[in-house]
Every structure is written in structure tokens, then in C-alpha cells.
Design an enzyme around this catalytic site. Structure first.
Site, PDB file in Angstrom:
ATOM      1  N   HIS A 296       1.287  -1.287   0.439  1.00 22.60           N
ATOM      2  CA  HIS A 296      -0.015   0.075  -0.015  1.00 22.60           C
ATOM      3  C   HIS A 296       0.823   1.327   0.268  1.00 22.60           C
ATOM      4  O   HIS A 296       0.393   2.289  -0.865  1.00 22.60           O
ATOM      5  CB  HIS A 296      -0.791   0.106   1.257  1.00 22.60           C
TER       6      HIS A 296
ATOM      7  N   ASP B 198      -3.334   8.516  -0.400  1.00 20.03           N
ATOM      8  CA  ASP B 198      -3.595   7.542   0.587  1.00 20.03           C
ATOM      9  C   ASP B 198      -5.530   7.011   0.542  1.00 20.03           C
ATOM     10  O   ASP B 198      -5.244   5.888   0.651  1.00 20.03           O
ATOM     11  CB  ASP B 198      -3.072   7.892   1.528  1.00 20.03           C
TER      12      ASP B 198
ATOM     13  N   ASP C  62     -20.885  17.069 -22.802  1.00 20.07           N
ATOM     14  CA  ASP C  62     -19.237  16.696 -23.056  1.00 20.07           C
ATOM     15  C   ASP C  62     -19.412  14.977 -22.267  1.00 20.07           C
ATOM     16  O   ASP C  62     -18.687  14.894 -21.750  1.00 20.07           O
ATOM     17  CB  ASP C  62     -18.818  17.669 -22.188  1.00 20.07           C
TER      18      ASP C  62
ATOM     19  N   GLU D  42       1.440   5.357  13.189  1.00 21.42           N
ATOM     20  CA  GLU D  42       0.335   5.280  13.654  1.00 21.42           C
ATOM     21  C   GLU D  42       0.045   3.046  13.373  1.00 21.42           C
ATOM     22  O   GLU D  42      -0.178   2.305  14.616  1.00 21.42           O
ATOM     23  CB  GLU D  42      -0.692   5.595  12.311  1.00 21.42           C
ATOM     24  N   ASP D  43       0.646   3.174  12.701  1.00 20.56           N
ATOM     25  CA  ASP D  43       1.341   1.346  12.046  1.00 20.56           C
ATOM     26  C   ASP D  43       1.385  -0.183  12.705  1.00 20.56           C
ATOM     27  O   ASP D  43       1.753  -0.848  12.872  1.00 20.56           O
ATOM     28  CB  ASP D  43       0.513   0.263  11.044  1.00 20.56           C
TER      29      ASP D  43
ATOM     30  N   HIS E 101       3.573   7.184   5.343  1.00 24.83           N
ATOM     31  CA  HIS E 101       2.980   7.878   6.235  1.00 24.83           C
ATOM     32  C   HIS E 101       2.273   6.873   6.899  1.00 24.83           C
ATOM     33  O   HIS E 101       1.445   7.187   8.230  1.00 24.83           O
ATOM     34  CB  HIS E 101       1.718   7.755   5.055  1.00 24.83           C
TER      35      HIS E 101
HETATM   36 MN    MN Z   1      -2.149   4.575   4.546  1.00 25.13          MN
END
Ligand code: MN
Length: 502
Positions: free
Chosen positions: A58, A150, A272, A86-87, A82
């Protein structure tokens, strides 16, 4: 008619990203990108995404998207990193030790905005507030852009999430992220985010629209091929070299357009379905091309020409739009713009990095600037004035990056209740201001406060992103007079005075 981007959903390698970056980056710090890749890969080791891919794929796709948007190295590196705070067990301090302050700040910002709970909308004001909060907490516009990349990848892989989570995420994408992309002038990203969210948010309408629109898209596509050849021939005869880009209108935007009263749900009134874009080298050529188009086909009087080059849209969009009758009486919309305007229409603020780098590389002259080689300063955005900073003339890329370090709303902070509700307060606000903002009774009964789980004094100055928990005593009669020495909101001041008088 499907605008699904052909992008790998899982990517394990850094080499293709470096290849992309080299194309727009002269003095690319490859070692830094590779180091971030190894660092994040190791940190995420063993984790899996719900799609079954290793979690780290990811982050690599996010970096790949950022390289497609031609973001600077720090942003691509932040894309790789990123989720580490957090993880994984890494902290912002760890990141700073290895990658320096700038990247650590970006990663810190990404972690902060990752924690904002963007709940379903209750009112327009609430959603607008969320967008502002998002920007305020990002501090640096690049955080928003990495976050968009993300979210974009998360939307591409949304089907792997549990069904009960899909709709909420899709809704948030429509309401907050797509509209942020729009505000930043990232038109193509906005369109893609909306189309990815559409089937989750409005499944029946989506199915119906596909069935209704399919044959029309097909016809429009065939027509566009013929028109394209004709235009290229006519322009070549005038000595104009252009590129033509034909693309199907995004479905969600078609759906919204059909809902307008004057369209009355009738797809025949949409001109369009296939956007036909003539992309020129120079600004003057846009007007020459417009003349040629009008020589071949007759202008539709009612719809006419709209010149967003002479007067750009508030988000910086520039293009000339014209509606003409084809030989068979069909109406078609043709858009004319330079390469740079095209790039900006697709990538908006992200395109600035590329052009600011291009400029510092080649030392563009002011004549080139005026030609539209670099975006000219444009009208200021009305929405959150400070956003206009990115549209100001760019001296070099470093200056530009400084100018987009976002200090919009710098006099406001956003804090959260333990349940994740967001509150907007002025800078310097204390737990007492926070309490009165929620409810007068709550203010009157406060005896203590915890910020991010730590006890603080009642005159503690709150900062962005803090979670504030109030300790109350229901038997407490009212506020203390000394609170008036430190509260900053007028509301708290008024309530305290009122209760003291009683
Ligand atoms: Mn992410």
C-alpha cells in the site's frame, strides 16, 4: 466509459517509482528514497492488508501515485512512511532521527490527520468545518496531498473491506476528500475519487445510470474519433501543432449534472459526455485553435464560449470552453488549453511542484511566465484565504514549499472530545473554554481536565489535535472568579460572569 485508472493495486518495487521521479527531478536523492523504502518495509514486516497483500505494498503504491503527480522527494518519502507511526512501533522522533525534520513533520501531520474521525455529515457547516480542520491540522499542504493519494489507493481497494465499513469510507471520500481535491484544483483526482465512491454510496442510482448512459457514451466515443481527425487536419493546415485528449466524462459528475433542473435527467442535453481537449504549446495558440474550430463548426449560440483563460476559475482552472454543432446537428463541447493549464487542471496544486522545479532548473524568463509556461498569479481563492498562497508567483521551489506550509486558520485550533467529536476554538483556549463551548452546565462543573490522557491544569493552553477529557463534579455550584484571568473565548467569559453574579 469507464475511467478506472490502470494502476497496479499492489506494488512491491521502488525502481519504477525512481524511474518516474528521475524524469522530473534533476538532482534526485535516490539514496533517501531507497532508505525510506527499506525502513518502512522493515517496520511493516509481517502485516497484511485485508486484500491479502503485504501491508507495505500500500505504501509503495501511495508513493507511486505521488510520483505520478510529480511531487517533491520529501512528499514521496512521506508517502512511503505515512503509516509507520500509526501502524508500527516507530515514533515521529524515530523518523526524524533517520530522515530529518522536514520529513518527520510531514509524517507527524499525516498521523495527526489520520486520527481525525470524519463522521457522516449532519449539516453543510459541519462538513465545511471538517475540511478546514483537516487543512489546519495538516499545517503543510503536502500532507493533504499525500493523504489524498492514500485515500485514493484505499478507495481502489475498498472492496476488500468489511461491507459495513465501505459506505462510511465512501461517504467521507465524497464529502471531504473529493471536495478537498477540488478546492486544490486537482480535478482529475476529484473525478476519480467520486467515481470510486459512487457505487458504494448510491448503488442503485449507479447501476441505473450505467445502463442508461452506456449507449450514449459509445456513440460519443465514435463521434469523438472523427472530430479529432478533422480538427487535427484543420489545425495542421494552419501550422498549429497540438495534442488532442479525449476522455469520457466522469460518471458521478454526469449524474450530478443530470440532476440539474435544466437538464431534467435527459442525457441528450449533456454535451460533454466525451470531453475533447485541444492542448497547445502556447497561450496564443489556444485562441488560434478556437478560431479554427469556429471556422469548421458553427457555435451554439445559447451555450457559447466561456473563456476561463482570460478569467480563471477560483481554484485556478484555466481553459476555453466552446460548444459547437457538428455536421449531424449534434452538439459537442471542446476545451482548449495549454499543456501547463492541462497539467494544472488535472493535478492542481501538485502541479506547482513540478513547474516550480522546472523553473528553477531552466531559469524560465518572465516572458515565458507570461506565456503561461508557469502559472501566472491568479485571483485569490475566497475559500480559506491563505490557500491563495500557493497561487502566488513562485520564485523557486523552496520558496514555494515554504509558501504552502499551511498556516491558514493559524489562530484556530481543533480539539476532540474523548468520543472523537471535533471542536473549533481560538488559539490559547483552555479546558474551561472547551467546557463552555460544549455546554454551560459542563463549564460550571469542571474540576479538572486530562489532555491526551494526562492531567493538566485548568489554564492549560490546548493545542491542535488534542483529546480533552473533562472531570466534573455535579455538586459544584459554579465557576471560579480566577478563571476570568485565563479564558479566551467570549462565550466562556460571559457565562462565567453571569454565573458569578447569581
Ligand atoms: Mn495508508
Amino acid at each position: 466509459m469507464n475511467n478506472k485508472p490502470d494502476r497496479p493495486l499492489a506494488l512491491k518495487e521502488i525502481a519504477p517509482i525512481l524511474d518516474k521521479m528521475r524524469r522530473y527531478h534533476d538532482d534526485l536523492d535516490e539514496a533517501l528514497v531507497k532508505k525510506a523504502y527499506r525502513y518502512a518495509k522493515k517496520a511493516h514486516q509481517g502485516q497484511k492488508r485485508l486484500s491479502g497483500d503485504p501491508a507495505f505494498t500500500h505504501e509503495v503504491v501511495v508513493a507511486d501515485i505521488l510520483a505520478d503527480w510529480r511531487l517533491d522527494t520529501a512528499s514521496v518519502v512521506a508517502g512511503l512512511l505515512h503509516d509507520v507511526v500509526e501502524d508500527t512501533n516507530k515514533t515521529v522522533t524515530n523518523v526524524e532521527k533517520h530522515f530529518g525534520e522536514e520529513i518527520a513533520e510531514l509524517v507527524g501531520g499525516l498521523t495527526r490527520v489520520g486520527q481525525i474521525r470524519l463522521r457522516g455529515s449532519e449539516s453543510d457547516g459541519f462538513v465545511e468545518n471538517l475540511r478546514k480542520m483537516f487543512l489546519a491540522m495538516s499545517k503543510d499542504l503536502r500532507v493533504v496531498i499525500v493523504k489524498l493519494a492514500d485515500r485514493y489507493h484505499n478507495m481502489l481497494t475498498l472492496e476488500y473491506l468489511p461491507e459495513d465499513k465501505q459506505v462510511g469510507i465512501a461517504q467521507e471520500t465524497l464529502e471531504v476528500f473529493a471536495s478537498l481535491a477540488e478546492r486544490l484544483g486537482m480535478g482529475e483526482v476529484k473525478g476519480q475519487l467520486e467515481d470510486l465512491a459512487f457505487p458504494y454510496c448510491y448503488p442503485e442510482e449507479y447501476e441505473e445510470l450505467i445502463e442508461y448512459a452506456q449507449p450514449y457514451y459509445k456513440k460519443a466515443e465514435d463521434r469523438i474519433e472523427k472530430v479529432k481527425r478533422e480538427i487535427l487536419r484543420a489545425l495542421a493546415a494552419e501550422g498549429l501543432r497540438v495534442r488532442i485528449d479525449g476522455r469520457a466524462k466522469h460518471l458521478y459528475s454526469l449524474w450530478r449534472k443530470l440532476a440539474r433542473p435544466e437538464k431534467d435527467g435527459d442525457i441528450e442535453k449533456i454535451h460533454d459526455l466525451m470531453a475533447l481537449r485541444i492542448i497547445t504549446k502556447k497561450k496564443e495558440d489556444c485562441y488560434l485553435a478556437l478560431g479554427v474550430v469556429h471556422k469548421i463548426w458553427q457555435l451554439v449560440p445559447r451555450l457559447g464560449v466561456r473563456d476561463f483563460i482570460a478569467q480563471s476559475k477560483p481554484n485556478g482552472y484555466q481553459s476555453i470552453h466552446t460548444n459547437v454543432f457538428l455536421a449531424d446537428g449534434q452538439i459537442i463541447e471542446i476545451q482548449i488549453r495549454t499543456e501547463e493549464m492541462h497539467e494544472q487542471a488535472e493535478h492542481g496544486v501538485a502541479a506547482h511542484w513540478y513547474y516550480s522545479q522546472a523553473k528553477s532548473r531552466q531559469g524560465a524568463s518572465s516572458a515565458e511566465l507570461e506565456e503561461g509556461k508557469i502559472f501566472a498569479p491568479q485571483e485569490k481563492m475566497t475559500w480559506v484565504q491563505q490557500l491563495a498562497a500557493w497561487q502566488d508567483e513562485i520564485v523557486d521551489s523552496q520558496d514555494f514549499i515554504e509558501s504552502v506550509k499551511f498556516d491558514a486558520l493559524k489562530h484556530r485550533i481543533f480539539v476532540f472530545s474523548p468520543k472523537g467529536d471535533a471542536y473549533d476554538l481560538p488559539e490559547g483556549a483552555t479546558p474551561i473554554d472547551f467546557a463552555y463551548q460544549i455546554h454551560t452546565e459542563l463549564g460550571n462543573q469542571v474540576v479538572g481536565a486530562k489532555v491526551d490522557g494526562q492531567m493538566v491544569s485548568l489554564d492549560h493552553e490546548l493545542s491542535n489535535g488534542e483529546v480533552v477529557e473533562l472531570l466534573i463534579d455535579r455538586k459544584r455550584k459554579g465557576p471560579s472568579a480566577n478563571w476570568l484571568d485565563f479564558v479566551v473565548t467570549r462565550l466562556a467569559r460571559r457565562k462565567i460572569k453571569k454565573n458569578l453574579r447569581r
